[in-house]
Write an enzyme that holds these catalytic residues in place. Sequence first.
Site, PDB file in Angstrom:
ATOM      1  N   LYS A  13     -28.602 -28.847  22.699  1.00 10.82           N
ATOM      2  CA  LYS A  13     -27.204 -29.036  22.267  1.00 10.82           C
ATOM      3  C   LYS A  13     -26.887 -30.518  22.060  1.00 10.82           C
ATOM      4  O   LYS A  13     -26.346 -30.905  21.030  1.00 10.82           O
ATOM      5  CB  LYS A  13     -26.231 -28.436  23.306  1.00 10.82           C
ATOM      6  CG  LYS A  13     -26.432 -26.962  23.566  1.00 10.82           C
ATOM      7  CD  LYS A  13     -25.421 -26.419  24.549  1.00 10.82           C
ATOM      8  CE  LYS A  13     -25.536 -27.016  25.948  1.00 10.82           C
ATOM      9  NZ  LYS A  13     -26.819 -26.753  26.634  1.00 10.82           N
ATOM     10  N   ARG A  88     -18.156 -22.656  29.596  1.00  8.05           N
ATOM     11  CA  ARG A  88     -19.359 -22.219  30.292  1.00  8.05           C
ATOM     12  C   ARG A  88     -19.139 -20.906  31.028  1.00  8.05           C
ATOM     13  O   ARG A  88     -20.038 -20.425  31.709  1.00  8.05           O
ATOM     14  CB  ARG A  88     -19.783 -23.293  31.292  1.00  8.05           C
ATOM     15  CG  ARG A  88     -21.032 -24.058  30.830  1.00  8.05           C
ATOM     16  CD  ARG A  88     -21.279 -25.131  31.843  1.00  8.05           C
ATOM     17  NE  ARG A  88     -22.631 -25.606  31.907  1.00  8.05           N
ATOM     18  CZ  ARG A  88     -23.066 -26.729  31.324  1.00  8.05           C
ATOM     19  NH1 ARG A  88     -22.280 -27.415  30.543  1.00  8.05           N
ATOM     20  NH2 ARG A  88     -24.288 -27.132  31.527  1.00  8.05           N
ATOM     21  N   ARG A 122     -37.068 -34.277  30.280  1.00  9.40           N
ATOM     22  CA  ARG A 122     -36.052 -35.016  29.516  1.00  9.40           C
ATOM     23  C   ARG A 122     -35.878 -36.430  30.071  1.00  9.40           C
ATOM     24  O   ARG A 122     -35.828 -36.639  31.287  1.00  9.40           O
ATOM     25  CB  ARG A 122     -34.713 -34.267  29.598  1.00  9.40           C
ATOM     26  CG  ARG A 122     -33.537 -35.066  29.060  1.00  9.40           C
ATOM     27  CD  ARG A 122     -32.333 -34.221  28.748  1.00  9.40           C
ATOM     28  NE  ARG A 122     -31.855 -33.444  29.873  1.00  9.40           N
ATOM     29  CZ  ARG A 122     -30.975 -32.449  29.759  1.00  9.40           C
ATOM     30  NH1 ARG A 122     -30.504 -32.098  28.577  1.00  9.40           N
ATOM     31  NH2 ARG A 122     -30.583 -31.791  30.828  1.00  9.40           N
ATOM     32  N   ARG A 152     -32.059 -37.853  34.461  1.00  7.45           N
ATOM     33  CA  ARG A 152     -30.807 -37.425  35.101  1.00  7.45           C
ATOM     34  C   ARG A 152     -31.086 -36.901  36.507  1.00  7.45           C
ATOM     35  O   ARG A 152     -32.087 -36.228  36.739  1.00  7.45           O
ATOM     36  CB  ARG A 152     -30.162 -36.309  34.278  1.00  7.45           C
ATOM     37  CG  ARG A 152     -29.221 -36.819  33.227  1.00  7.45           C
ATOM     38  CD  ARG A 152     -28.785 -35.757  32.278  1.00  7.45           C
ATOM     39  NE  ARG A 152     -28.307 -34.527  32.887  1.00  7.45           N
ATOM     40  CZ  ARG A 152     -27.830 -33.496  32.201  1.00  7.45           C
ATOM     41  NH1 ARG A 152     -27.765 -33.554  30.886  1.00  7.45           N
ATOM     42  NH2 ARG A 152     -27.425 -32.403  32.812  1.00  7.45           N
ATOM     43  N   ARG A 163     -29.268 -24.092  37.675  1.00  3.60           N
ATOM     44  CA  ARG A 163     -28.493 -24.207  36.432  1.00  3.60           C
ATOM     45  C   ARG A 163     -28.847 -23.085  35.468  1.00  3.60           C
ATOM     46  O   ARG A 163     -27.972 -22.552  34.788  1.00  3.60           O
ATOM     47  CB  ARG A 163     -28.742 -25.583  35.789  1.00  3.60           C
ATOM     48  CG  ARG A 163     -28.041 -26.707  36.552  1.00  3.60           C
ATOM     49  CD  ARG A 163     -28.659 -28.059  36.295  1.00  3.60           C
ATOM     50  NE  ARG A 163     -28.573 -28.493  34.920  1.00  3.60           N
ATOM     51  CZ  ARG A 163     -29.348 -29.433  34.390  1.00  3.60           C
ATOM     52  NH1 ARG A 163     -30.272 -30.043  35.131  1.00  3.60           N
ATOM     53  NH2 ARG A 163     -29.199 -29.787  33.142  1.00  3.60           N
TER      54      ARG A 163
HETATM   55  P1  ADP Z   1     -29.034 -29.741  26.174  1.00  5.09           P
HETATM   56  O1  ADP Z   1     -28.029 -30.759  25.698  1.00  5.09           O
HETATM   57  O2  ADP Z   1     -28.864 -28.423  25.499  1.00  5.09           O
HETATM   58  O3  ADP Z   1     -29.116 -29.621  27.660  1.00  5.09           O
HETATM   59  P2  ADP Z   1     -30.985 -31.668  25.127  1.00  5.09           P
HETATM   60  O4  ADP Z   1     -30.517 -31.860  23.723  1.00  5.09           O
HETATM   61  O5  ADP Z   1     -30.739 -32.772  26.078  1.00  5.09           O
HETATM   62  O6  ADP Z   1     -30.477 -30.244  25.709  1.00  5.09           O
HETATM   63  O7  ADP Z   1     -32.564 -31.367  25.060  1.00  5.09           O
HETATM   64  C1  ADP Z   1     -33.318 -31.104  26.250  1.00  5.09           C
HETATM   65  C2  ADP Z   1     -34.723 -31.652  26.117  1.00  5.09           C
HETATM   66  O8  ADP Z   1     -35.433 -30.941  25.095  1.00  5.09           O
HETATM   67  C3  ADP Z   1     -34.788 -33.134  25.723  1.00  5.09           C
HETATM   68  O9  ADP Z   1     -35.891 -33.704  26.394  1.00  5.09           O
HETATM   69  C4  ADP Z   1     -35.006 -33.095  24.217  1.00  5.09           C
HETATM   70  O10 ADP Z   1     -35.679 -34.248  23.756  1.00  5.09           O
HETATM   71  C5  ADP Z   1     -35.842 -31.834  24.050  1.00  5.09           C
HETATM   72  N1  ADP Z   1     -35.582 -31.123  22.782  1.00  5.09           N
HETATM   73  C6  ADP Z   1     -34.384 -30.957  22.160  1.00  5.09           C
HETATM   74  N2  ADP Z   1     -34.527 -30.233  21.017  1.00  5.09           N
HETATM   75  C7  ADP Z   1     -35.856 -29.915  20.949  1.00  5.09           C
HETATM   76  C8  ADP Z   1     -36.657 -29.171  20.005  1.00  5.09           C
HETATM   77  N3  ADP Z   1     -36.117 -28.592  18.923  1.00  5.09           N
HETATM   78  N4  ADP Z   1     -37.972 -29.037  20.266  1.00  5.09           N
HETATM   79  C9  ADP Z   1     -38.532 -29.624  21.364  1.00  5.09           C
HETATM   80  N5  ADP Z   1     -37.856 -30.333  22.277  1.00  5.09           N
HETATM   81  C10 ADP Z   1     -36.539 -30.493  22.079  1.00  5.09           C
HETATM   82  P1  AMP Z   2     -24.726 -30.665  31.085  1.00  4.48           P
HETATM   83  O1  AMP Z   2     -24.679 -32.130  30.817  1.00  4.48           O
HETATM   84  O2  AMP Z   2     -24.031 -29.849  30.024  1.00  4.48           O
HETATM   85  O3  AMP Z   2     -26.149 -30.185  31.322  1.00  4.48           O
HETATM   86  O4  AMP Z   2     -23.907 -30.412  32.417  1.00  4.48           O
HETATM   87  C1  AMP Z   2     -24.326 -30.988  33.663  1.00  4.48           C
HETATM   88  C2  AMP Z   2     -23.527 -30.391  34.797  1.00  4.48           C
HETATM   89  O5  AMP Z   2     -22.120 -30.705  34.645  1.00  4.48           O
HETATM   90  C3  AMP Z   2     -23.563 -28.851  34.893  1.00  4.48           C
HETATM   91  O6  AMP Z   2     -24.711 -28.382  35.593  1.00  4.48           O
HETATM   92  C4  AMP Z   2     -22.253 -28.576  35.660  1.00  4.48           C
HETATM   93  O7  AMP Z   2     -22.397 -28.843  37.045  1.00  4.48           O
HETATM   94  C5  AMP Z   2     -21.308 -29.635  35.081  1.00  4.48           C
HETATM   95  N1  AMP Z   2     -20.565 -29.102  33.914  1.00  4.48           N
HETATM   96  C6  AMP Z   2     -20.705 -29.486  32.619  1.00  4.48           C
HETATM   97  N2  AMP Z   2     -19.888 -28.774  31.823  1.00  4.48           N
HETATM   98  C7  AMP Z   2     -19.212 -27.915  32.628  1.00  4.48           C
HETATM   99  C8  AMP Z   2     -18.258 -26.885  32.416  1.00  4.48           C
HETATM  100  N3  AMP Z   2     -17.806 -26.581  31.174  1.00  4.48           N
HETATM  101  N4  AMP Z   2     -17.784 -26.205  33.499  1.00  4.48           N
HETATM  102  C9  AMP Z   2     -18.208 -26.488  34.734  1.00  4.48           C
HETATM  103  N5  AMP Z   2     -19.147 -27.406  35.009  1.00  4.48           N
HETATM  104  C10 AMP Z   2     -19.661 -28.130  33.973  1.00  4.48           C
END
Ligand code: ADP
Ligand code: AMP
Length: 205
Positions: A13, A88, A122, A152, A163
């Site tokens: 995302k 969420r 990541r 992170r 999660r």
């Molecule tokens: P989200 O925001 O949904 O939690 P991220 O965009 O941070 O996910 O992506 C999670 C991990 O997967 C990162 O390390 C990113 O570089 C990798 N990633 C994202 N899109 C792809 C893809 N299409 N193929 C392989 N790895 C990806």
């Molecule tokens: P994310 O960056 O989207 O992976 O979110 C990291 C963490 O933030 C999640 O595991 C939750 O603990 C919190 N969080 C993010 N968005 C929400 C949401 N819409 N509602 C509740 N908790 C959230």
Amino acid sequence: MNVILLGAPGAGKGTQATRLAEKYGIPHISTGDIFRENIKKQTPIGVVAKSYIDKGQLVPDEVTVEIVKQRLAMDDCKNGYLLDGFPRNTFQAEELDKFSTVEKVVDIDVDLTKLLKRITGRRVCVCGESFHVDFLNGKTTCDKCGSELYQRADDNEETVKNRLSVYQNQTAPLIEYYQKAGKLVLINGDQSIDKVFEDITKTLG
Ligand code: ADP
Ligand code: AMP
């Protein structure tokens, strides 16, 4: 263009939102980023959020919904927004329907078995970019801005498992919620980043 990016943690995302925000000139609003910013600044919201985020649980709805409500009321959202990580659960989706009209919900679909590796590998940058160790070839700095990358705090195996289970129990039902509303677009997230981006832009136009 009011768009939600739905999908499990690690589905891509944030990666797509950064690119989409640039292409369409609308803000990328990530509740996770807002919480992490508050944690860094040690605000009261940050203190509350940290205790939940560290365990991989959702931050309480009353805190989260209010943050989004205020953010979407800001001027830069007039022409649209990309919501990443919100809503969420069904309560958050129903609350959002009361203060904004979402046009499309893009569900980035990736098999749950692949997500643990994506998230634990990541590496993120202060500028908002995220990378995966498998593609960094040992590099530890950001391609875009040169800053040092970091992991992170909640991207460890134990928290990620929580999660993913929170996602399955609380967030996945939103797929049906938005399907019924006629807003859902399903995108195969198990393709290259460029191909996922191409598929999303095709549906957004
Ligand atoms: P989200 O925001 O949904 O939690 P991220 O965009 O941070 O996910 O992506 C999670 C991990 O997967 C990162 O390390 C990113 O570089 C990798 N990633 C994202 N899109 C792809 C893809 N299409 N193929 C392989 N790895 C990806
Ligand atoms: P994310 O960056 O989207 O992976 O979110 C990291 C963490 O933030 C999640 O595991 C939750 O603990 C919190 N969080 C993010 N968005 C929400 C949401 N819409 N509602 C509740 N908790 C959230």
